[in-house]
Design a protein around this motif. Structure first.
Motif, short mmCIF file in Angstrom:
data_model
loop_
_atom_site.label_atom_id
_atom_site.label_comp_id
_atom_site.label_asym_id
_atom_site.label_seq_id
_atom_site.Cartn_x
_atom_site.Cartn_y
_atom_site.Cartn_z
N PRO A 88 1.08 -1.06 -0.18
CA PRO A 88 0.12 -0.02 -0.06
C PRO A 88 1.74 1.17 0.35
CG PRO A 88 -0.92 -1.90 1.50
CD PRO A 88 -0.01 -1.98 0.96
N TYR A 89 2.21 1.07 0.89
CA TYR A 89 3.53 2.17 0.79
C TYR A 89 3.27 2.80 -1.00
CZ TYR A 89 6.31 5.79 2.16
OH TYR A 89 7.56 6.46 2.56
N LEU A 90 3.97 1.84 -1.78
CA LEU A 90 4.54 1.69 -2.68
C LEU A 90 3.14 2.31 -3.57
CD1 LEU A 90 7.24 -1.31 -2.71
CD2 LEU A 90 7.45 1.51 -2.76
N GLN A 91 2.52 2.06 -3.52
CA GLN A 91 1.10 2.09 -4.59
C GLN A 91 1.34 3.17 -4.02
OE1 GLN A 91 -1.71 -0.53 -3.18
NE2 GLN A 91 -1.74 -1.95 -5.15
N ARG A 92 1.01 4.23 -2.81
CA ARG A 92 0.71 5.41 -2.84
C ARG A 92 1.71 6.50 -2.96
NH1 ARG A 92 -1.91 9.67 -3.44
NH2 ARG A 92 -2.63 11.29 -1.97
N LEU A 93 3.07 5.82 -3.19
CA LEU A 93 4.12 6.93 -3.46
C LEU A 93 3.92 7.36 -5.24
CD1 LEU A 93 6.55 7.86 -1.92
CD2 LEU A 93 8.02 5.60 -2.73
N LEU A 94 3.50 5.88 -5.40
CA LEU A 94 3.61 6.08 -7.03
C LEU A 94 2.26 6.54 -7.19
CD1 LEU A 94 4.82 5.38 -10.39
CD2 LEU A 94 3.18 3.76 -10.36
N SER A 95 1.79 6.83 -6.88
CA SER A 95 0.24 7.85 -7.55
C SER A 95 0.74 9.12 -6.84
CB SER A 95 -1.25 7.75 -6.58
OG SER A 95 -0.42 7.94 -4.62
N LEU A 96 1.68 9.71 -5.82
CA LEU A 96 1.84 11.16 -5.78
C LEU A 96 2.78 11.36 -6.51
CD1 LEU A 96 2.71 10.91 -1.85
CD2 LEU A 96 0.90 11.74 -2.99
N GLY A 97 3.50 10.73 -7.59
CA GLY A 97 3.78 11.33 -8.54
C GLY A 97 5.45 10.48 -8.86
N VAL A 98 6.37 9.83 -6.93
CA VAL A 98 7.76 9.76 -7.84
C VAL A 98 7.11 8.43 -8.29
CG1 VAL A 98 9.14 7.63 -5.94
CG2 VAL A 98 7.43 9.75 -4.70
N ASN A 99 8.17 8.04 -9.30
CA ASN A 99 8.65 7.17 -10.44
C ASN A 99 9.44 6.34 -10.63
OD1 ASN A 99 10.26 9.35 -11.22
ND2 ASN A 99 8.84 10.22 -13.42
N ARG A 100 10.63 6.60 -10.26
CA ARG A 100 11.77 5.42 -9.67
C ARG A 100 12.24 6.00 -8.08
NH1 ARG A 100 17.25 5.74 -9.17
NH2 ARG A 100 18.11 4.94 -10.91
N LEU A 101 12.30 4.11 -8.02
CA LEU A 101 12.56 3.40 -6.24
C LEU A 101 14.11 3.37 -6.78
CD1 LEU A 101 10.67 3.38 -3.99
CD2 LEU A 101 10.48 1.63 -4.72
N SER A 102 15.00 3.49 -5.71
CA SER A 102 16.18 3.80 -5.52
C SER A 102 16.48 2.40 -4.34
CB SER A 102 17.37 4.44 -5.07
OG SER A 102 18.38 3.73 -4.76
N LEU A 103 16.47 1.18 -3.78
CA LEU A 103 16.17 0.38 -2.73
C LEU A 103 18.05 -0.31 -2.89
CD1 LEU A 103 13.57 -2.76 -3.20
CD2 LEU A 103 13.36 -0.66 -2.54
N GLY A 104 18.39 -0.13 -1.09
CA GLY A 104 19.44 -0.44 -0.58
C GLY A 104 19.48 -1.48 0.37
N VAL A 105 19.45 -2.32 -1.00
CA VAL A 105 19.27 -3.54 0.16
C VAL A 105 20.56 -4.32 0.15
CG1 VAL A 105 19.64 -6.37 -1.53
CG2 VAL A 105 17.94 -5.08 -1.75
N GLN A 106 21.91 -3.90 -0.82
CA GLN A 106 23.05 -4.51 0.20
C GLN A 106 23.54 -5.82 -0.21
OE1 GLN A 106 23.74 -1.56 -0.34
NE2 GLN A 106 22.89 0.13 0.63
N SER A 107 22.91 -6.54 0.49
CA SER A 107 23.71 -7.60 0.86
C SER A 107 22.61 -8.74 0.49
CB SER A 107 24.06 -8.19 1.33
OG SER A 107 24.69 -9.83 1.72
#
Length: 414
Positions: A106-125
């Protein structure tokens, strides 16, 4: 004449836990400061509204810290203020850094609807013991879940950050992490060698013999293997630490697919590497604007207080960028760069890119040729096999990428 573009960086300094290797301006345990910090961030946008009016904004980057810790209502306030204060391009790239342990569908769905169109995930390992050693709050499964949720939410531009060369990390462990990343098929990958930064928990442990320093030779071997493996996987390296998937098009009657044109490169970071203009907003945020480099106060509390004082006092009219900056209480570092430093910055940053440094563009920008400015230095670096000239551009060689810092030091003014 069309105004020059201006990119925006927004610093969100809040974290659940400060990672032991991290020297970024980030703080744990300051959750109560989030609402007043957002108020200050919006106030800072307002201070710049008139000064940069008309300059198109092609990219926005939310960095940290952990921007994905921001509650959605606060993010909504920030993005609304961005659109109100700046000339945001309708097709602007809006990137947000996220910790996999802080997001759900749900957080990511709302994030996209706000206009954020690129996500950088800090996975590291993708190894839980390594994540624990790095003080990451997520597990390998959390990282995979976050990636799949982001795709399900509708994100078409996904980047993963990975760290290699941990203390005593066997090569096969790093290879397994990268293979799992490739299997997910992200659009972009950033690979960083673990470095021991002064003042971090990792530096304390190394200094007191608790853990050995990362092995530079092992890191070099991992880096070279990664270059070859990512090339085979179809990723194009475009900067020392960054790889992107190309855009694929249907190219023939047989419907075979081929790479075409620019791909999934981070357009915001390309602004840095091409020494363009960007405005940093938030505690500790750095900027490069109209030939001036400046930064805001690092402390979030001080940032909030100084923004309140500046907003109450108001700003002078006219006088140019430098006078405006002198009147902004949150700005605590201010340097009007010399031509020599501007040339060095342009050369060093361009050499980080695989496209390299264009001598014609350098001459047009500064009125001097590369040969005039760096002739003997470039000749020596070429003889040492660290740089090469191909297709009318100056580039780091494969060996030069491994020794990039040594190259860059040679280009700094005396």
């Amino acid at each position: 004449m069309k105004p020059d573009p201006l990119s925006l960086y927004l610093h969100i300094p809040f974290c659940s836990l400060k990672c032991r290797y991290c020297d970024f301006n980030a703080y744990a345990g300051l959750d109560k400061l989030v609402p007043p910090y957002v108020d200050a961030l919006i106030a800072e946008m307002g201070l710049w509204r008139q000064a940069v009016r008309g300059r198109p904004v092609p990219t926005v980057f939310f960095g940290g810290g952990t921007p994905s810790l921001l509650p959605l209502p606060e993010l909504e306030r920030i993005i609304a203020a961005l659109r109100d204060s700046f000339d945001l391009d309708p097709e602007a790239e809006l990137t947000l850094e996220a910790n996999p342990g802080t997001v759900d569908l749900p957080y990511l769905q709302r994030l996209l609807s706000l206009g954020v169109n690129r996500l950088s995930l800090g996975v590291q390992s993708f190894h839980d013991d390594e994540l624990a050693a790095l003080d990451r709050i997520h597990s390998a499964q959390d990282a995979k879940d976050a990636y799949l949720w982001a795709r399900q939410a509708g994100f078409h531009r996904l980047s993963l950050d990975l760290i290699y060369g941990l203390s005593q990390q066997p090569q096969e462990r790093w290879q397994a992490t990268l293979e799992q990343a490739i299997e997910l098929a992200p659009d972009h990958l950033s690979l960083y060698a673990l470095t021991v930064e002064e003042g971090t928990g990792l530096a304390y442990d190394v200094d007191h013999g608790r853990v050995p320093s990362p092995d530079a030779d092992a890191q070099a071997s991992m880096y070279e293997w990664s270059e070859e493996r990512l090339a085979r996987a179809g990723y194009r390296q475009y900067e020392i630490s960054n790889w992107a998937r190309p855009v694929l098009s249907e190219a023939s009657p047989e419907r075979s697919r081929r790479a075409e044109g620019p791909g999934q490169e981070c357009q915001h970071n390309l602004v840095y590497w091409r020494n363009g203009d960007w405005l940093g907003l938030g505690a500790g945020a750095h900027s490069h604007l109209d030939g001036i480099r400046f930064a805001d106060v690092y402390s979030p509390r001080q940032y909030i207080r100084r923004l309140q004082q500046t907003a109450e006092r108001g700003l002078p009219e006219g006088g140019g960028t430098y006078a405006l900056l002198k009147a902004m209480g949150q700005v605590t570092y201010l340097e009007e760069g010399s031509p020599e430093m501007a040339m060095a910055d342009t050369a060093i940053l361009a050499l980080r890119l695989n496209e390299g440094l264009n001598p014609a563009h350098f001459s047009a920008r500064f009125g001097r040729t590369l040969e005039e400015v760096y002739g003997p230095t470039l000749a020596e670096l070429t003889t040492l096999g660290l740089i090469e000239s191909t297709d009318s551009r100056l580039r780091l060689t494969p060996r030069g990428r491994l020794l990039a810092n040594e190259v860059f030091v040679c280009l700094l003014p005396d």
